[in-house]
Scaffold this motif. Structure first.
Motif, PDB file in Angstrom:
ATOM      1  N   TYR A 112      13.654 -15.568 -52.155  1.00  0.00           N
ATOM      2  CA  TYR A 112      14.093 -14.587 -51.167  1.00  0.00           C
ATOM      3  C   TYR A 112      15.597 -14.385 -51.243  1.00  0.00           C
ATOM      4  O   TYR A 112      16.324 -15.191 -51.829  1.00  0.00           O
ATOM      5  CB  TYR A 112      13.666 -14.974 -49.745  1.00  0.00           C
ATOM      6  CG  TYR A 112      14.222 -16.272 -49.229  1.00  0.00           C
ATOM      7  CD1 TYR A 112      15.419 -16.309 -48.520  1.00  0.00           C
ATOM      8  CD2 TYR A 112      13.536 -17.467 -49.426  1.00  0.00           C
ATOM      9  CE1 TYR A 112      15.921 -17.500 -48.039  1.00  0.00           C
ATOM     10  CE2 TYR A 112      14.032 -18.663 -48.944  1.00  0.00           C
ATOM     11  CZ  TYR A 112      15.231 -18.674 -48.240  1.00  0.00           C
ATOM     12  OH  TYR A 112      15.729 -19.858 -47.768  1.00  0.00           O
ATOM     13  N   ASN A 114      18.769 -12.671 -48.559  1.00  0.00           N
ATOM     14  CA  ASN A 114      19.126 -12.139 -47.253  1.00  0.00           C
ATOM     15  C   ASN A 114      20.002 -10.907 -47.426  1.00  0.00           C
ATOM     16  O   ASN A 114      20.089 -10.345 -48.506  1.00  0.00           O
ATOM     17  CB  ASN A 114      19.862 -13.223 -46.435  1.00  0.00           C
ATOM     18  CG  ASN A 114      18.979 -14.422 -46.176  1.00  0.00           C
ATOM     19  OD1 ASN A 114      17.812 -14.283 -45.843  1.00  0.00           O
ATOM     20  ND2 ASN A 114      19.531 -15.616 -46.349  1.00  0.00           N
ATOM     21  N   ASN A 141      17.325  -8.332 -48.371  1.00  0.00           N
ATOM     22  CA  ASN A 141      16.373  -8.737 -47.324  1.00  0.00           C
ATOM     23  C   ASN A 141      14.916  -8.689 -47.790  1.00  0.00           C
ATOM     24  O   ASN A 141      14.071  -8.043 -47.192  1.00  0.00           O
ATOM     25  CB  ASN A 141      16.556  -7.895 -46.057  1.00  0.00           C
ATOM     26  CG  ASN A 141      15.972  -8.592 -44.851  1.00  0.00           C
ATOM     27  OD1 ASN A 141      16.071  -9.804 -44.725  1.00  0.00           O
ATOM     28  ND2 ASN A 141      15.352  -7.836 -43.976  1.00  0.00           N
ATOM     29  N   THR A 142      14.638  -9.397 -48.863  1.00  0.00           N
ATOM     30  CA  THR A 142      13.325  -9.364 -49.516  1.00  0.00           C
ATOM     31  C   THR A 142      12.866 -10.779 -49.848  1.00  0.00           C
ATOM     32  O   THR A 142      13.678 -11.644 -50.158  1.00  0.00           O
ATOM     33  CB  THR A 142      13.415  -8.525 -50.817  1.00  0.00           C
ATOM     34  OG1 THR A 142      13.772  -7.198 -50.470  1.00  0.00           O
ATOM     35  CG2 THR A 142      12.114  -8.518 -51.589  1.00  0.00           C
ATOM     36  N   ALA A 143      11.554 -10.972 -49.812  1.00  0.00           N
ATOM     37  CA  ALA A 143      10.932 -12.218 -50.271  1.00  0.00           C
ATOM     38  C   ALA A 143       9.898 -11.857 -51.332  1.00  0.00           C
ATOM     39  O   ALA A 143       9.301 -10.783 -51.289  1.00  0.00           O
ATOM     40  CB  ALA A 143      10.272 -12.957 -49.110  1.00  0.00           C
ATOM     41  N   LEU A 170      11.121 -16.074 -42.228  1.00  0.00           N
ATOM     42  CA  LEU A 170      11.310 -15.019 -43.234  1.00  0.00           C
ATOM     43  C   LEU A 170      10.541 -13.752 -42.868  1.00  0.00           C
ATOM     44  O   LEU A 170      10.412 -12.845 -43.685  1.00  0.00           O
ATOM     45  CB  LEU A 170      10.854 -15.531 -44.611  1.00  0.00           C
ATOM     46  CG  LEU A 170      11.549 -16.798 -45.128  1.00  0.00           C
ATOM     47  CD1 LEU A 170      10.912 -17.256 -46.430  1.00  0.00           C
ATOM     48  CD2 LEU A 170      13.040 -16.568 -45.309  1.00  0.00           C
ATOM     49  N   LYS A 230      11.572  -9.941 -43.612  1.00  0.00           N
ATOM     50  CA  LYS A 230      11.835  -9.497 -44.979  1.00  0.00           C
ATOM     51  C   LYS A 230      10.719  -8.620 -45.542  1.00  0.00           C
ATOM     52  O   LYS A 230       9.561  -8.793 -45.212  1.00  0.00           O
ATOM     53  CB  LYS A 230      12.020 -10.704 -45.894  1.00  0.00           C
ATOM     54  CG  LYS A 230      13.169 -11.572 -45.434  1.00  0.00           C
ATOM     55  CD  LYS A 230      13.588 -12.554 -46.458  1.00  0.00           C
ATOM     56  CE  LYS A 230      14.776 -13.370 -46.028  1.00  0.00           C
ATOM     57  NZ  LYS A 230      15.776 -12.704 -45.224  1.00  0.00           N
ATOM     58  N   LYS A 231      11.103  -7.697 -46.418  1.00  0.00           N
ATOM     59  CA  LYS A 231      10.110  -6.987 -47.221  1.00  0.00           C
ATOM     60  C   LYS A 231       9.485  -8.051 -48.123  1.00  0.00           C
ATOM     61  O   LYS A 231      10.168  -8.987 -48.539  1.00  0.00           O
ATOM     62  CB  LYS A 231      10.766  -5.903 -48.068  1.00  0.00           C
ATOM     63  CG  LYS A 231      11.376  -4.769 -47.264  1.00  0.00           C
ATOM     64  CD  LYS A 231      12.106  -3.804 -48.160  1.00  0.00           C
ATOM     65  CE  LYS A 231      13.437  -4.426 -48.517  1.00  0.00           C
ATOM     66  NZ  LYS A 231      14.357  -3.617 -49.254  1.00  0.00           N
TER      67      LYS A 231
END
Length: 164
Positions: free
Chosen positions: A72, A74, A78-80, A111, A114-115
């Motif tokens: 991921y 931040n 902002n994605t996992a 999390l 997150k997208k």
């Protein structure tokens, strides 16, 4: 006859246990083989800053999940990304990754904003299963010359498991 049957049952149970152990070790070997390539892909292509292999989590109801690689980032990204690694891809492997993606926000509340995307990495996969992975909106990675690389078409549109 009963004593003989009992011995055979015991031998079968022990053999099953040993085969299971070998399968687990082979799975760990495949995950270890994929990790360097996937780390590079996750950081360079997707901008992931945190990459964790072999993540295990349990929710308050006792549901457990093991993720081969969880990455991921931040901030603006902002994605996992969940990576599931298979030595030989079967239908169940696709369903497993989809379930992990669906359950992600419950199991990883920190999390949840997150997208989320999924990557299925396989050493061996039929063309039909590769197409099914992509049709589900999951990235597909395959090994070539001891390195994994993404195998997606130019018009591929990954499915984003968006936060609510």
């Amino acid at each position: 006859m009963a004593a003989s049957r009992k011995e055979v049952d015991k031998a079968i149970k022990e053999l099953s246990k040993q085969i299971g152990g070998i399968a687990n070790k082979f799975g760990s070997f495949t995950e270890g083989l994929a990790l360097p390539s996937m780390t590079k892909i996750l950081s360079e292509k997707f901008g992931m800053t945190t990459i964790n292999p072999s993540v295990r989590v349990r929710d308050k109801n006792g549901n457990e999940q093991e993720i081969d690689v969880l990455a991921y980032a931040n901030g603006e990204i902002n994605t996992a990304i969940i990576v599931e690694v298979k030595s030989h891809l079967r239908e169940e492997g696709i369903e497993q990754l989809l379930k992990q993606c669906r359950d992600f926000r419950v199991l990883f509340p920190a999390l949840a904003d997150k997208k989320l995307y999924g990557i299925l990495a396989a050493v061996d996969a039929s063309q039909q299963l590769q197409q099914k992975v992509l049709a589900q909106g999951l990235y597909f990675a395959k090994i070539h010359d001891e390195q994994f690389s993404l195998c997606v078409l130019k018009d591929f549109k990954p499915f984003c498991f968006s936060p609510r």
